[in-house]
Scaffold this active site. Structure first.
Site, PDB file in Angstrom:
ATOM      1  CE  LYS A 132       8.262   2.727   2.158  1.00  0.00           C
ATOM      2  NZ  LYS A 132       6.915   2.516   1.998  1.00  0.00           N
ATOM      3  NE  ARG A 151       2.272  -5.798  -2.527  1.00  0.00           N
ATOM      4  CZ  ARG A 151       1.249  -5.121  -2.484  1.00  0.00           C
ATOM      5  NH1 ARG A 151       0.278  -5.217  -3.572  1.00  0.00           N
ATOM      6  NH2 ARG A 151       0.995  -4.121  -1.459  1.00  0.00           N
TER       7      ARG A 151
HETATM    8  N1  BES Z   1       7.223  -1.718   3.847  1.00  0.00           N
HETATM    9  C1  BES Z   1       5.922  -1.005   3.480  1.00  0.00           C
HETATM   10  C2  BES Z   1       4.744  -0.955   4.379  1.00  0.00           C
HETATM   11  C3  BES Z   1       4.743  -0.219   5.684  1.00  0.00           C
HETATM   12  C4  BES Z   1       4.127   0.943   5.787  1.00  0.00           C
HETATM   13  C5  BES Z   1       5.490  -0.848   6.929  1.00  0.00           C
HETATM   14  C6  BES Z   1       4.221   1.491   7.069  1.00  0.00           C
HETATM   15  C7  BES Z   1       5.587  -0.233   8.090  1.00  0.00           C
HETATM   16  C8  BES Z   1       4.805   0.780   8.236  1.00  0.00           C
HETATM   17  C9  BES Z   1       5.764  -1.503   2.128  1.00  0.00           C
HETATM   18  O1  BES Z   1       6.751  -2.072   1.462  1.00  0.00           O
HETATM   19  C10 BES Z   1       4.977  -0.616   1.463  1.00  0.00           C
HETATM   20  O2  BES Z   1       5.625   0.617   0.904  1.00  0.00           O
HETATM   21  N2  BES Z   1       3.757  -0.699   0.933  1.00  0.00           N
HETATM   22  C11 BES Z   1       3.017   0.172  -0.041  1.00  0.00           C
HETATM   23  C12 BES Z   1       2.120  -0.614  -0.869  1.00  0.00           C
HETATM   24  C13 BES Z   1       1.411   0.239  -1.977  1.00  0.00           C
HETATM   25  C14 BES Z   1       2.408   0.752  -2.905  1.00  0.00           C
HETATM   26  C15 BES Z   1       0.493  -0.751  -2.594  1.00  0.00           C
HETATM   27  C16 BES Z   1       2.061   1.145   1.116  1.00  0.00           C
HETATM   28  O3  BES Z   1       1.550   0.419   2.284  1.00  0.00           O
HETATM   29  O4  BES Z   1       1.901   1.999   0.748  1.00  0.00           O
HETATM   30 MN    MN Z   2       7.497  -0.436   0.058  1.00  0.00          MN
END
Ligand code: BES
Ligand code: MN
Ligand code: ZN
Length: 491
Positions: free
Chosen positions: A272, A346
């Protein structure tokens, strides 16, 4: 805080503060009228002068005491009776409590709001809950505190409500919300899979909940290949927690609550950006909600069977981290081609959902800070609801409405699964940019074996970056109230 319910005339309650809900249209409450009388019509005159209107969330402080009564008054607007909802009233009460708890007081009292479609017992519960939650801050690591819980909290109830029990219930649910907030607010150097599991065992023992912690060896024996894949990037070993509360031993029906417990989400190799990573200690909010709601259900002795299942991992970039292109095998045998290591939640849930079913869950609700896409769709305050069974979904949505938490059902068309097709494995773990929260839900659906299931994506409401009038920054304890209401509905 010592909570109590009293049915007295509020102008005779000698508290440091008395919170007085006022409506925007129609008649004010009997409590208001008696205060106005004690102040010889001063409240009415201020209304005429436009100092307050009763608009939802509008507050007016009156630092003038009533002899033998409250030392100060806070008028809080709750809006027009016909527009009143439990979530709106919760918001107003939280605003009021937060206005006056920046200082330590001995005793704060609140008149219970009434009017419109507001159910009297629900209003009493919401008032007690707001006193408990609104007066608790997030300064876990600060020498100087910015928020103070009064020693005594009094709920001034209308006659005819089973007040003492309902106030106690509001207090218990408020404590649970605060526990969820605390678990989320603890920094990720302190809160990781092992320490979360230790804390959960302690709490479970304290409240008579059965708790089993699976370590990495037991998790491997259970073939949770997806969860273990995510865990590999971290030096911290994973944990899976099974909590059991049996309040209805005569039946086999068991509600399974499944929580995403990623104690820190760096994104893994699909790293990230720093800005998105800052708040990723909140990625175990689903786990915190499950544990906390179990505590409330046990304290309230709800006549229902509950199975809490929590998957705990840290998503990191260590030398053994799972890689893009890798194929992981889930506990139910489904193979998953990893196309993004940041879609880790997931994977954790896939194995824990399957395990929860084997451990006896007959219906499921999972809670996860799963996708940024859900926040784009519904904003920061509304949780997404995804389901494979409409009657079960309707029950969760009804519980949320009663509890005063805002949720919205999203579609689950099969066309969204197309995005998950893989050439080398049964599926991929991510799709395209479009409809990401739904695609994530379609992924989870593969692991629930057609049991009635609802997925709550709480990525928006789980965490508030900075304080607002009605809510403290940090973890929010979202969906604890809804889960408890669901367990109570079942009764
Ligand atoms: N933990 C994150 C989602 C999240 C985003 C939680 C903002 C709280 C605030 C999750 O694990 C994630 O990174 N999701 C990705 C999925 C993508 C790679 C398909 C996302 O939402 O970007
Ligand atoms: Mn994530
Ligand atoms: Zn995550």
């Amino acid at each position: 805080m010592q909570l109590q319910a009293v049915a007295e005339n509020p102008s005779r309650i000698a508290a440091d503060w008395l919170i007085v809900p006022v409506v925007e249209t129609g008649d004010q409450s009997a409590a208001f009228r008696s205060l106005d009388e004690a102040l010889r019509g001063r409240l009415s005159r201020l209304r005429e002068a436009g100092d307050w209107t009763g608009k939802a969330g509008e507050a007016l402080e009156l630092r003038e005491s009533i002899d033998g009564g409250p030392a100060r008054l806070l008028l809080i607007g709750i809006g027009a009776p016909e527009k009143m909802t439990r979530s709106g009233v919760h918001r107003s009460l939280m605003t009021a409590v937060r206005r006056i708890t920046c200082k330590q007081y001995e005793h704060i009292a609140t008149v219970v709001p009434s009017g419109g479609g507001l159910e009297p017992a629900g209003a009493v519960e919401a008032t007690a809950l707001a006193l408990v939650v609104g007066s608790t801050g997030q300064g876990l690591y600060r020498a100087e505190q910015g928020r103070f819980s009064p020693h005594r909290g009094t709920v001034v109830v209308p006659p005819g409500v089973e007040a003492a029990t309902v106030v106690a219930r509001g207090g218990i649910i408020g404590d649970a919300v605060n526990l969820a907030r605390e678990l989320v607010n603890r920094h990720p150097g302190e809160m990781y899979p092992e320490t979360f599991a230790q804390r959960a065992s302690q709490i479970a023992a304290q409240f008579g909940i059965d708790c089993e912690v699976l370590d990495e060896r037991r998790i491997a024996e259970e073939r949770m290949g997806c969860l273990l894949g995510v865990a590999r990037g971290s030096d911290k070993p994973p944990r899976v927690i099974i909590l059991e509360y049996r309040g209805a031993p005569a039946t086999t029906e068991t509600i399974g609550w499944v929580g995403k417990g990623v104690t820190f989400d760096s994104g893994g190799l699909s790293l990230k950006p720093s800005d998105s990573m800052k708040t990723m200690k909140c990625d175990m909010s689903g786990a915190a909600a499950v544990l906390s709601a179990m505590v409330a259900a046990a304290r309230l002795q709800l006549p229902v069977n509950l199975l809490g299942a929590i998957g705990l991992v840290e998503n990191m970039t260590g030398g053994n981290a799972y890689k893009l292109g890798e194929v992981l095998t889930a506990r139910n045998g489904v193979t998953v081609e990893i196309m993004n290591t940041d879609a880790e939640g997931r994977l954790v849930l896939a194995d824990v959902l399957d395990y929860a079913i084997e451990r006896g869950a007959s219906q499921l609700v999972d809670l996860a800070t799963l996708t940024g896409s859900c926040v784009i769709a519904l904003g920061e305050e509304v949780a997404g609801v995804f389901a494979n069974n409409q009657p079960w979904c309707d029950r969760i949505v009804a519980a949320a409405r009663t509890a005063g938490e805002e949720v919205w059902q999203m579609p689950m068309f099969d066309s969204f699964s197309e995005q998950l097709k893989s050439d080398v494995a049964d599926c991929k773990n991510v799709g395209t940019r479009w409809g990401g929260s739904i695609v994530a839900a379609k992924f989870l659906e593969k692991f629930v074996d057609s049991k009635p299931w609802v997925h709550l994506d709480i990525a928006g409401p789980a965490f508030v970056e900075s304080s607002k009038p009605h809510i403290e920054g940090g973890g929010t304890g979202t969906m604890v109230r809804t889960l408890v209401e669901l367990a109570a509905l079942d009764a």
